[in-house]
Design an enzyme around this catalytic site. Structure first.
Site, PDB file in Angstrom:
ATOM      1  N   GLU A  24       0.844  -1.200   0.000  1.00 44.23           N
ATOM      2  CA  GLU A  24       0.000   0.000   0.000  1.00 44.23           C
ATOM      3  C   GLU A  24       0.875   1.243   0.000  1.00 44.23           C
ATOM      4  O   GLU A  24       1.935   1.287   0.645  1.00 44.23           O
ATOM      5  CB  GLU A  24      -0.898  -0.017   1.241  1.00 44.23           C
ATOM      6  CG  GLU A  24      -1.986   1.033   1.279  1.00 44.23           C
ATOM      7  CD  GLU A  24      -2.957   0.763   2.430  1.00 44.23           C
ATOM      8  OE1 GLU A  24      -3.197  -0.408   2.761  1.00 44.23           O
ATOM      9  OE2 GLU A  24      -3.443   1.737   3.022  1.00 44.23           O
ATOM     10  N   ARG A  63       5.238   3.330   8.709  1.00 37.00           N
ATOM     11  CA  ARG A  63       6.291   4.144   8.098  1.00 37.00           C
ATOM     12  C   ARG A  63       5.732   5.533   7.783  1.00 37.00           C
ATOM     13  O   ARG A  63       5.846   6.045   6.679  1.00 37.00           O
ATOM     14  CB  ARG A  63       6.807   3.466   6.827  1.00 37.00           C
ATOM     15  CG  ARG A  63       7.429   2.091   7.049  1.00 37.00           C
ATOM     16  CD  ARG A  63       8.000   1.550   5.751  1.00 37.00           C
ATOM     17  NE  ARG A  63       8.676   0.283   5.931  1.00 37.00           N
ATOM     18  CZ  ARG A  63       8.169  -0.905   5.559  1.00 37.00           C
ATOM     19  NH1 ARG A  63       6.971  -0.956   4.989  1.00 37.00           N
ATOM     20  NH2 ARG A  63       8.855  -2.009   5.752  1.00 37.00           N
ATOM     21  N   GLU A  64       5.153   6.154   8.777  1.00 34.48           N
ATOM     22  CA  GLU A  64       4.433   7.402   8.583  1.00 34.48           C
ATOM     23  C   GLU A  64       5.359   8.614   8.554  1.00 34.48           C
ATOM     24  O   GLU A  64       6.281   8.721   9.357  1.00 34.48           O
ATOM     25  CB  GLU A  64       3.399   7.610   9.701  1.00 34.48           C
ATOM     26  CG  GLU A  64       2.356   6.524   9.811  1.00 34.48           C
ATOM     27  CD  GLU A  64       2.784   5.397  10.750  1.00 34.48           C
ATOM     28  OE1 GLU A  64       3.956   5.394  11.193  1.00 34.48           O
ATOM     29  OE2 GLU A  64       1.944   4.532  11.034  1.00 34.48           O
ATOM     30  N   TRP A  98     -11.200  10.599  16.434  1.00 36.80           N
ATOM     31  CA  TRP A  98      -9.759  10.689  16.617  1.00 36.80           C
ATOM     32  C   TRP A  98      -9.048  11.732  15.759  1.00 36.80           C
ATOM     33  O   TRP A  98      -7.947  12.157  16.070  1.00 36.80           O
ATOM     34  CB  TRP A  98      -9.097   9.342  16.316  1.00 36.80           C
ATOM     35  CG  TRP A  98      -9.297   8.873  14.892  1.00 36.80           C
ATOM     36  CD1 TRP A  98     -10.317   8.104  14.412  1.00 36.80           C
ATOM     37  CD2 TRP A  98      -8.469   9.178  13.766  1.00 36.80           C
ATOM     38  NE1 TRP A  98     -10.173   7.912  13.061  1.00 36.80           N
ATOM     39  CE2 TRP A  98      -9.042   8.546  12.642  1.00 36.80           C
ATOM     40  CE3 TRP A  98      -7.284   9.901  13.616  1.00 36.80           C
ATOM     41  CZ2 TRP A  98      -8.487   8.628  11.370  1.00 36.80           C
ATOM     42  CZ3 TRP A  98      -6.729   9.984  12.336  1.00 36.80           C
ATOM     43  CH2 TRP A  98      -7.338   9.341  11.233  1.00 36.80           C
ATOM     44  N   GLU A 108      -3.045  10.623   2.843  1.00 37.30           N
ATOM     45  CA  GLU A 108      -4.227  10.808   3.685  1.00 37.30           C
ATOM     46  C   GLU A 108      -4.240  12.249   4.174  1.00 37.30           C
ATOM     47  O   GLU A 108      -3.201  12.778   4.598  1.00 37.30           O
ATOM     48  CB  GLU A 108      -4.208   9.853   4.873  1.00 37.30           C
ATOM     49  CG  GLU A 108      -5.451   9.935   5.738  1.00 37.30           C
ATOM     50  CD  GLU A 108      -5.376   8.963   6.910  1.00 37.30           C
ATOM     51  OE1 GLU A 108      -4.412   9.062   7.697  1.00 37.30           O
ATOM     52  OE2 GLU A 108      -6.270   8.124   7.033  1.00 37.30           O
ATOM     53  N   ASP A 147       0.230   5.408   0.497  1.00 40.75           N
ATOM     54  CA  ASP A 147      -0.876   6.234   0.983  1.00 40.75           C
ATOM     55  C   ASP A 147      -0.613   7.727   1.005  1.00 40.75           C
ATOM     56  O   ASP A 147       0.429   8.180   1.489  1.00 40.75           O
ATOM     57  CB  ASP A 147      -1.219   5.855   2.433  1.00 40.75           C
ATOM     58  CG  ASP A 147      -1.583   4.394   2.594  1.00 40.75           C
ATOM     59  OD1 ASP A 147      -2.316   3.887   1.741  1.00 40.75           O
ATOM     60  OD2 ASP A 147      -1.144   3.783   3.574  1.00 40.75           O
ATOM     61  N   HIS A 187      -0.752  13.092   5.627  1.00 38.47           N
ATOM     62  CA  HIS A 187      -0.194  11.876   6.221  1.00 38.47           C
ATOM     63  C   HIS A 187       0.196  10.928   5.092  1.00 38.47           C
ATOM     64  O   HIS A 187      -0.599  10.669   4.182  1.00 38.47           O
ATOM     65  CB  HIS A 187      -1.265  11.247   7.115  1.00 38.47           C
ATOM     66  CG  HIS A 187      -0.905   9.937   7.735  1.00 38.47           C
ATOM     67  ND1 HIS A 187      -0.553   9.812   9.050  1.00 38.47           N
ATOM     68  CD2 HIS A 187      -0.882   8.679   7.222  1.00 38.47           C
ATOM     69  CE1 HIS A 187      -0.317   8.534   9.335  1.00 38.47           C
ATOM     70  NE2 HIS A 187      -0.507   7.841   8.229  1.00 38.47           N
ATOM     71  N   THR A 188       1.435  10.421   5.096  1.00 40.46           N
ATOM     72  CA  THR A 188       1.881   9.451   4.091  1.00 40.46           C
ATOM     73  C   THR A 188       2.346   8.178   4.789  1.00 40.46           C
ATOM     74  O   THR A 188       2.806   8.212   5.933  1.00 40.46           O
ATOM     75  CB  THR A 188       3.042  10.008   3.237  1.00 40.46           C
ATOM     76  OG1 THR A 188       4.206  10.205   4.066  1.00 40.46           O
ATOM     77  CG2 THR A 188       2.655  11.330   2.587  1.00 40.46           C
ATOM     78  N   ASN A 189       2.222   7.065   4.083  1.00 34.81           N
ATOM     79  CA  ASN A 189       2.643   5.783   4.645  1.00 34.81           C
ATOM     80  C   ASN A 189       2.946   4.824   3.505  1.00 34.81           C
ATOM     81  O   ASN A 189       2.431   4.973   2.385  1.00 34.81           O
ATOM     82  CB  ASN A 189       1.554   5.206   5.547  1.00 34.81           C
ATOM     83  CG  ASN A 189       2.082   4.186   6.548  1.00 34.81           C
ATOM     84  OD1 ASN A 189       3.254   3.851   6.551  1.00 34.81           O
ATOM     85  ND2 ASN A 189       1.194   3.682   7.399  1.00 34.81           N
ATOM     86  N   ARG A 212       8.117   5.913  20.229  1.00 33.98           N
ATOM     87  CA  ARG A 212       7.276   4.869  19.627  1.00 33.98           C
ATOM     88  C   ARG A 212       8.072   3.619  19.293  1.00 33.98           C
ATOM     89  O   ARG A 212       7.551   2.504  19.355  1.00 33.98           O
ATOM     90  CB  ARG A 212       6.624   5.439  18.363  1.00 33.98           C
ATOM     91  CG  ARG A 212       5.594   4.523  17.724  1.00 33.98           C
ATOM     92  CD  ARG A 212       4.967   5.232  16.547  1.00 33.98           C
ATOM     93  NE  ARG A 212       4.171   4.351  15.735  1.00 33.98           N
ATOM     94  CZ  ARG A 212       3.919   4.541  14.449  1.00 33.98           C
ATOM     95  NH1 ARG A 212       4.419   5.595  13.841  1.00 33.98           N
ATOM     96  NH2 ARG A 212       3.186   3.695  13.772  1.00 33.98           N
TER      97      ARG A 212
END
Length: 322
Positions: A136, A164-165, A230, A140, A138, A153-155, A310
């Site tokens: 995928e 992997r944001e 959220w 967002e 992304d 937001h990318t991943n 994280r």
């Protein structure tokens, strides 16, 4: 902990909010994929006929290249198929997906995001394969209350693994006009562009034992969701439903891509294409990479590679080489 940007100071209270956004975004992506791919799998055996294995789709109509996959009348194709609008109300969002799948491609889409008070809304635009070990790529867009910026937001997922944001505050208002968001995916790398400017690079580092999306064909998806629990300030700012319906617009889709055929289990690209098609072998040169690094320094607000809170044992191996 998200890195402290030299141009922006953040209070410690921002940490749990940002972490919650990231983990919730992963959940929303997975639900989005399940809904869209359940619909698309019912059509898998119905392959759209093409007159020739041409890898260039060009600026075609949304009628020709996409289907509305959910949301019914909340998704509309207008202007003789050259404009698609997704809308969200209190009862449902909406989404669309490409009729074809691709194994590598350069995908351009112009998007105009939900204007005004977009708190609680999430607009997604991404490539995804199917299955538990899916790949995928992304984009967002997380809405916000009036006067506050959208978060881009990318991943990247490979073989089912994401986390992997990278996130950015855009340097323009993405609701005032259409802007071009590009995914370039080839055997060498994945590049994210905004209006032709590179903002992120994910290299093929299989030689370093980092999985890379290169074997699973992917379809284009997009959707407009309600994520008020959220999406904005840890869910403290809810969606203002008196402003509904919320609407995002899409136009000027184009793609240079290797169309995947389920009949032959192969793509339309051959060895000559991989030698002659620039997008199939391109990567960032030193000048473009320097431009990207300058933009990231100024506009990136989160990078998983620098998140020691994280990932106390360290982030992905690819972070050493990006």
């Amino acid at each position: 902990m998200p890195p402290r940007n030299s141009n922006q100071s953040r209070s410690k209270s921002f940490i749990p909010y940002l972490a919650f956004i990231i983990f919730s975004a992963i959940f929303v992506f997975k639900v989005d994929v399940i809904i869209s791919q359940t619909i698309s799998s019912a059509r898998r055996n119905v392959e759209i006929a093409t007159s020739a294995p041409n890898v260039v789709i060009g600026n075609g109509t949304f009628h020709r290249h996409f289907i509305v996959s959910w949301g019914e009348s909340r998704a509309r194709i207008l202007e003789d198929g050259e404009l698609l609008e997704l809308s969200l109300d209190k009862f449902s969002g909406s989404g669309f997906e490409s009729k074809k799948e691709f194994l590598f491609g350069k995908i351009d889409m112009q998007i105009k995001l939900v204007p005004g008070d977009s708190a609680g809304t999430v607009t997604t635009y991404y490539l995804s394969s199917e299955g538990d070990h899916h790949d995928e790529i992304d984009f967002e867009f997380l809405g916000n209350s009036s006067g506050n910026p959208y978060t881009l937001h990318t991943n990247v997922f490979s073989q089912g693994k994401g986390e992997r944001e990278q996130q950015f505050f855009l340097w323009f208002d993405p609701t005032e006009d259409f802007h071009t968001y590009t995914i370039l995916w080839n055997p060498r790398c994945i590049l994210f562009y905004v209006d032709g400017i590179p903002i992120r690079e994910f290299k093929n580092l299989e030689r370093r034992r980092v999985p890379f999306p290169k074997d699973q064909p992917m379809r284009i998806y997009s959707s407009l969701w309600d994520a008020e629990e959220w999406a904005t300030q840890h869910g403290l700012v809810k969606t203002n439903w008196t402003l509904a319906p919320f609407t995002a617009g899409y136009r000027n889709f184009s793609a240079e891509a290797c169309v995947w055929s389920y009949k032959t289990k192969s793509s339309a690209c051959n060895s000559n294409d991989f030698k002659s098609k620039r997008w199939l072998k391109t990567g960032l040169d030193s000048r473009s990479r320097a431009e990207m690094k300058r933009l990231q320094k100024k506009h990136m607000v989160y990078d998983y590679c620098k998140d020691k809170w994280r990932f106390p044992k360290g982030p992905g191996r690819e972070c050493k080489f990006q």
